[in-house]
Design a protein around this motif. Structure first.
Motif, mmCIF file in Angstrom:
data_model
loop_
_atom_site.group_PDB
_atom_site.id
_atom_site.type_symbol
_atom_site.label_atom_id
_atom_site.label_comp_id
_atom_site.label_asym_id
_atom_site.label_seq_id
_atom_site.Cartn_x
_atom_site.Cartn_y
_atom_site.Cartn_z
ATOM 1 N N ARG A 20 0.834 -1.211 0.000
ATOM 2 C CA ARG A 20 0.000 0.000 0.000
ATOM 3 C C ARG A 20 0.862 1.251 0.000
ATOM 4 O O ARG A 20 0.619 2.196 -0.744
ATOM 5 N N ILE B 148 0.883 4.116 -2.813
ATOM 6 C CA ILE B 148 0.632 5.534 -2.536
ATOM 7 C C ILE B 148 1.789 6.362 -3.093
ATOM 8 O O ILE B 148 1.593 7.361 -3.775
ATOM 9 N N ASN C 138 5.229 18.281 -1.071
ATOM 10 C CA ASN C 138 6.604 18.584 -1.478
ATOM 11 C C ASN C 138 6.734 18.489 -2.987
ATOM 12 O O ASN C 138 7.287 19.371 -3.628
ATOM 13 N N GLU C 139 6.219 17.407 -3.547
ATOM 14 C CA GLU C 139 6.366 17.211 -4.987
ATOM 15 C C GLU C 139 5.538 18.223 -5.766
ATOM 16 O O GLU C 139 5.969 18.729 -6.801
ATOM 17 N N ILE D 123 7.589 21.466 -5.644
ATOM 18 C CA ILE D 123 8.896 21.470 -6.305
ATOM 19 C C ILE D 123 8.813 21.063 -7.770
ATOM 20 O O ILE D 123 9.513 21.612 -8.618
ATOM 21 N N LEU E 296 -8.077 12.339 -3.700
ATOM 22 C CA LEU E 296 -8.927 11.499 -2.860
ATOM 23 C C LEU E 296 -10.322 11.411 -3.459
ATOM 24 O O LEU E 296 -10.925 10.339 -3.498
ATOM 25 N N ASN F 245 8.370 19.134 6.355
ATOM 26 C CA ASN F 245 8.398 18.544 5.015
ATOM 27 C C ASN F 245 8.604 17.037 4.995
ATOM 28 O O ASN F 245 8.327 16.409 3.988
ATOM 29 N N ILE F 246 9.106 16.471 6.062
ATOM 30 C CA ILE F 246 9.282 15.012 6.060
ATOM 31 C C ILE F 246 8.225 14.343 6.928
ATOM 32 O O ILE F 246 7.599 13.379 6.536
ATOM 33 N N LEU G 110 16.916 19.091 1.634
ATOM 34 C CA LEU G 110 15.523 19.052 2.070
ATOM 35 C C LEU G 110 14.657 19.905 1.154
ATOM 36 O O LEU G 110 13.516 19.560 0.850
ATOM 37 N N GLY G 111 15.235 21.032 0.701
ATOM 38 C CA GLY G 111 14.501 21.949 -0.170
ATOM 39 C C GLY G 111 14.241 21.373 -1.552
ATOM 40 O O GLY G 111 13.474 21.928 -2.332
ATOM 41 N N LYS G 112 14.910 20.290 -1.885
ATOM 42 C CA LYS G 112 14.699 19.655 -3.187
ATOM 43 C C LYS G 112 14.032 18.289 -3.007
ATOM 44 O O LYS G 112 13.932 17.499 -3.936
ATOM 45 N N TRP G 113 13.599 18.019 -1.802
ATOM 46 C CA TRP G 113 13.056 16.696 -1.509
ATOM 47 C C TRP G 113 11.583 16.637 -1.897
ATOM 48 O O TRP G 113 10.791 17.477 -1.466
ATOM 49 N N ILE G 114 11.222 15.653 -2.719
ATOM 50 C CA ILE G 114 9.850 15.628 -3.232
ATOM 51 C C ILE G 114 9.047 14.440 -2.714
ATOM 52 O O ILE G 114 7.931 14.201 -3.153
ATOM 53 N N GLY G 115 9.603 13.699 -1.770
ATOM 54 C CA GLY G 115 8.887 12.536 -1.246
ATOM 55 C C GLY G 115 7.616 12.928 -0.500
ATOM 56 O O GLY G 115 7.426 14.080 -0.131
ATOM 57 N N LEU G 116 6.750 11.963 -0.311
ATOM 58 C CA LEU G 116 5.541 12.221 0.468
ATOM 59 C C LEU G 116 5.899 12.440 1.922
ATOM 60 O O LEU G 116 6.834 11.833 2.447
ATOM 61 N N ARG G 117 5.169 13.331 2.576
ATOM 62 C CA ARG G 117 5.351 13.532 4.012
ATOM 63 C C ARG G 117 4.717 12.346 4.738
ATOM 64 O O ARG G 117 3.747 11.764 4.240
ATOM 65 N N GLU H 273 1.125 12.307 5.024
ATOM 66 C CA GLU H 273 0.385 12.182 3.763
ATOM 67 C C GLU H 273 0.090 10.724 3.419
ATOM 68 O O GLU H 273 -0.880 10.438 2.722
ATOM 69 N N TYR H 274 0.929 9.815 3.888
ATOM 70 C CA TYR H 274 0.626 8.401 3.664
ATOM 71 C C TYR H 274 -0.709 8.055 4.315
ATOM 72 O O TYR H 274 -1.495 7.274 3.809
ATOM 73 N N ARG I 243 -3.079 10.445 5.065
ATOM 74 C CA ARG I 243 -4.117 11.254 4.430
ATOM 75 C C ARG I 243 -4.586 10.652 3.111
ATOM 76 O O ARG I 243 -5.773 10.650 2.811
ATOM 77 N N PHE I 244 -3.634 10.143 2.308
ATOM 78 C CA PHE I 244 -3.986 9.695 0.968
ATOM 79 C C PHE I 244 -4.238 8.194 0.861
ATOM 80 O O PHE I 244 -4.292 7.654 -0.235
ATOM 81 N N GLN I 245 -4.359 7.526 1.990
ATOM 82 C CA GLN I 245 -4.516 6.067 1.914
ATOM 83 C C GLN I 245 -5.751 5.661 1.111
ATOM 84 O O GLN I 245 -5.765 4.618 0.467
#
Lengths: 293, 508
Positions: free
Chosen positions: A6, A10, A18-19, A22, A275, B332-333, B488-495, B498-499, B501-503
């Protein structure tokens, strides 16, 4: 599906804050152009110039001393909307209706003094992070009867996210009793996913779970088709083309007599649309990129 | 994809680390210690010994709370271990005046022991500790007057710690004498006045009378000066360990960093051939030992020492980049939203200044006042700027009351309390009121809770002495932090949040 699968899914599908910042907002939009979207007054001027349909502006108030004069000019209208030009997230919007010389907001009586205070608050910057602002007084939109069946109060709108004027995802935002007539997801509205090819509605997301009916009217939602869908899409594309912004959200409404109109545009459209659609932005963008090649 | 920021970030991260490693290898330092000072201690003795002389004294040993190294030449005759004390001896013949000297470098740490207050009192009869229980010529623990006092002081108590505290309080309250003459336990009691050696012996005698093992310890209180006066304190065996007490200077179950222990037991610091002219003094020089001066880009310790700039100011300045990086990680993380990006750092630093508990109380009081004031003002439709102004006034009043209250209860230094409102009043108040207006009290309190959580984590990280000392000693680490910030300022991973929130996006 186990937890790791999962998480991987996701990560592969969803665009996070972030994405979005950026990889979408920063590279596709120049910071100096944000103002065209952030300031509703500027946005409207631009759209009027390019003849993109949007609600008529009755007046603009930019000084506290002019509230009184400006009010005299618009108080003859039976219905109107007062909103901050730089407000975000639907905050600071006052919808007024006149009934026998008495002003009503969502059925409750409001004095002119209260209206003046609200306009003063807008100008003072209460809804715009402390920046001084202007108050827009504009035409009230009567939603198309299609929406009445779902829920008769408030103004539903359709949010389309576009990348380089290509529509990516769409969502119908429906007010509910809990959202107090507002259509915003944060304020308790429903986000309903849309099939982009047909305008066919999917399930609704209420901020917590997906449901297949409107909580107040109990009307079944999936399968309904939004009227004027092709015109709406064309309008969204036209609107996006008159802004120097390449990644943006366009909010559309359908007036029962005037048809589709652009309510406002947004340079930082929220991610909740994923969502509502049960679909990640990353998937959609990848698909479109594939088509382009 | 533009790789330049990443390359730049890697350079920013690694170069300072290389410099720090180089500085560590080029300098002799003691970065691990909390306090940044050590002492150069020179024993200096002058004597004339025509028929021959012999002098012996003690050398400090490295132990749990002090580190000692030899410096300079070693022109002594012998060094030996006697009763676990290091004894150094000089022997020789000298027709003219002779100068003997010895130099050691001392680094101490403040120590304080926790003694379990629930230990029940029980006379100790361990044969291994027998010599710490008996009467000696200076510690007359079996004398009837000592016995009477020990019984009188200990009678209300059943716990060992209470009895020791009762003895300690009695001896501490006794007037101090400035004499350097030897005072034994009985003399101290009879005169009801004593210097360090009398007080320590009396305290030990009282303990031994109750069959609690105790002994005296001798050493020097180190100051940046030349002195002759040595010091005596006591050690009591409680809960399987020797715990120091200084009933003259008021150190209960602990010692400060500048106490240099020379010997354990009741000894004379110097013993020498009788009848020869003999003088001695200790030359003590305080030295900064954690500044790693070689290859330093900027020696902040030197700036602090010479410029008289308060450490706390520089510390606050240097902690900001670390604080902002941590905030970046939280935002951001992890994905926690707080009131403003920099507010938790400022509150965290204010907590360091005011102390955690008073700070927390003040912060909470201020945050609680705002909704209380907000409610009627909102109801009456008071215009926004007037509303904010009224809230600020209320907060200022609360701060003044708190400062007064805290001052009266002597709970903490009220000066630092005023540092607080400046930040709180201007930022929290407005944000909180706005949040209540826009999203309601519940959402506002959620945000308050998140802010508090982040603030507390920041507080615990930023108030760690090792981290503080490291940043002042190696300020170049700021570039490393900047490098991480750039990444960190270039980091685009999900927070992380958010895992959650978006499940539902993938629930099909």
């Amino acid at each position: 599906m186990n937890v790791f699968q999962r998480i991987t899914q996701i990560r592969e599908r969803v665009v996070g804050m972030n994405e979005r910042n950026i990889n979408l907002i920063y590279p596709y939009n120049a910071k100096s152009d944000y103002k065209y979207a952030d300031d509703k007054y500027m946005a409207k001027m631009l759209m009027e110039k390019h003849q993109v349909a949007c609600p008529k502006t009755y007046t603009v108030v930019d000084q506290i001393g002019q509230i009184d004069i400006a009010w005299q000019a618009v108080r003859e209208w039976k219905e109107l909307v007062i909103k901050p030009a730089k407000g975000a997230g639907g905050k600071g919007i006052m919808i007024l209706r006149q009934d026998n010389g008495v002003w009503l907001e969502a059925g409750a009586q409001v004095s002119e003094e209260q209206i003046f205070t609200h306009i003063a608050n807008i100008i003072f910057g209460v809804y715009s992070f402390g920046d001084s602002d202007v108050a827009l007084v504009e035409e009230y939109i009567h939603p198309h009867p299609f929406f009445h069946k779902l829920y008769p109060k408030g103004v539903p709108d359709i949010r389309i996210i576009l990348l380089k004027s290509v529509p990516l995802l769409g969502m119908l935002r429906m007010p509910t009793a809990a959202s107090n007539g507002k259509a915003n997801l944060h304020q308790g509205g429903l986000g309903i996913g849309i099939e982009m090819d047909t305008g066919c509605l999917k399930e609704a997301y209420n901020g917590k779970v997906h449901i297949d009916h409107h909580p107040d009217s109990n009307r079944c939602i999936p399968g309904l088709i939004i009227p004027y869908w092709e015109e709406l899409m064309a309008l969204a594309v036209a609107a996006s083309k008159c802004f120097p912004l390449n990644y943006m959200g366009v909010d559309l409404v359908i007036d029962k007599t005037k048809g589709p109109m652009v309510m406002e545009v947004n340079v930082r459209p929220g991610l909740g649309i994923q969502l509502a659609n049960k679909q990640g932005l990353k998937q959609v963008i990848d698909k479109i990129m594939m088509k382009e090649k | 994809m533009n790789q330049l920021p990443r390359v730049f970030a890697i350079c920013l991260i690694t170069l300072p680390v290389i410099l720090i490693v180089a500085r560590l290898s080029q300098n002799k330092g003691w970065a691990g210690f909390r306090s940044g000072h050590g002492y150069d201690v020179t024993y200096s003795m002058q004597l004339t010994g025509k028929p021959g002389y012999s002098v012996r004294t003690f050398l400090p040993a490295t132990n749990q709370r002090q580190k000692v190294t030899f410096e300079g030449d070693r022109k002594f005759s012998s060094i030996s271990l006697e009763n676990n004390n290091k004894v150094v001896k000089w022997k020789g013949v000298s027709h003219l005046q002779k100068e003997l000297s010895l130099r050691v470098f001392f680094k101490g740490e403040q120590i304080s022991y926790h003694i379990d207050p629930s230990i029940n009192y029980k006379p100790n009869s361990d044969p291994k500790l027998k010599k710490y229980l008996g009467s000696t010529s200076y510690i007359q623990s079996e004398h009837h007057k000592i016995r009477a006092l020990a019984l009188h002081l200990s009678s209300p108590y059943t716990k060992t710690l209470d009895i020791i505290r009762s003895f300690y309080d009695y001896v501490l309250a006794m007037p101090s004498a400035s004499t350097s003459e030897l005072t034994d336990a009985l003399m101290a009691l009879e005169n009801f006045e004593a210097s360090c050696n009398g007080k320590s012996r009396l305290f030990v005698a009282l303990c031994r009378n109750m069959k609690i093992p105790a002994r005296v310890s001798g050493g020097l209180i180190l100051e940046d000066t030349t002195k002759k006066t040595s010091h005596l304190w006591a050690e009591v065996y409680i809960g399987e360990q020797w715990v120091p007490f200084d009933a003259l200077n008021g150190h209960f179950a602990g010692l400060p960093a500048h106490y240099m222990e020379l010997y354990k037991g009741d000894h004379f610091l110097f013993r020498r051939t009788a009848g020869i002219p003999f003088e001695y003094q200790f030359r003590i020089e305080k030295k900064r030992i954690n500044h790693f001066p070689k290859w330093a880009l900027i020696n902040i310790w030197e700036v602090i020492d010479k410029g008289g700039i308060p450490v706390s100011m520089i510390m606050a300045l240097l902690l900001l980049p670390l604080g902002t990086l941590l905030m970046g990680i939280f935002k951001n993380i992890v994905g926690i939203q707080t009131f403003g990006v920099f507010l938790p750092i400022l509150i965290g630093l204010a907590f360091i200044n005011s102390g955690l508990l008073p700070g927390l109380i003040l912060f909470t009081v201020i945050v609680l006042v705002v909704p209380v004031i907000n409610f009627p003002l909102e109801k009456w439709g008071i215009q926004y700027n007037a509303k904010i102004s009224l809230m600020l006034t209320a907060v200022v009043i609360m701060c003044l009351l708190s400062v007064k209250l805290l001052h009266e209860t002597q709970w903490y230094n009220s000066k630092s309390a005023l540092f607080f409102p400046i930040i709180m009043v201007s930022i929290v108040c407005e944000r909180f009121a706005k949040k209540i207006d826009e999203e309601g009290v519940v959402e506002a309190f959620k945000l308050y809770a998140a802010t508090l959580l982040v603030t507390l984590i920041l507080y615990f990280i930023l108030s760690t002495p090792t981290i503080q000392n490291f940043i002042i000693t190696f300020p170049e680490i700021i570039f490393t932090l900047a490098g991480f910030n750039l990444l960190l300022g270039k980091w685009i991973g999900l927070r992380l949040t958010e895992y959650y929130r978006f499940q539902k996006v993938i629930n099909s």
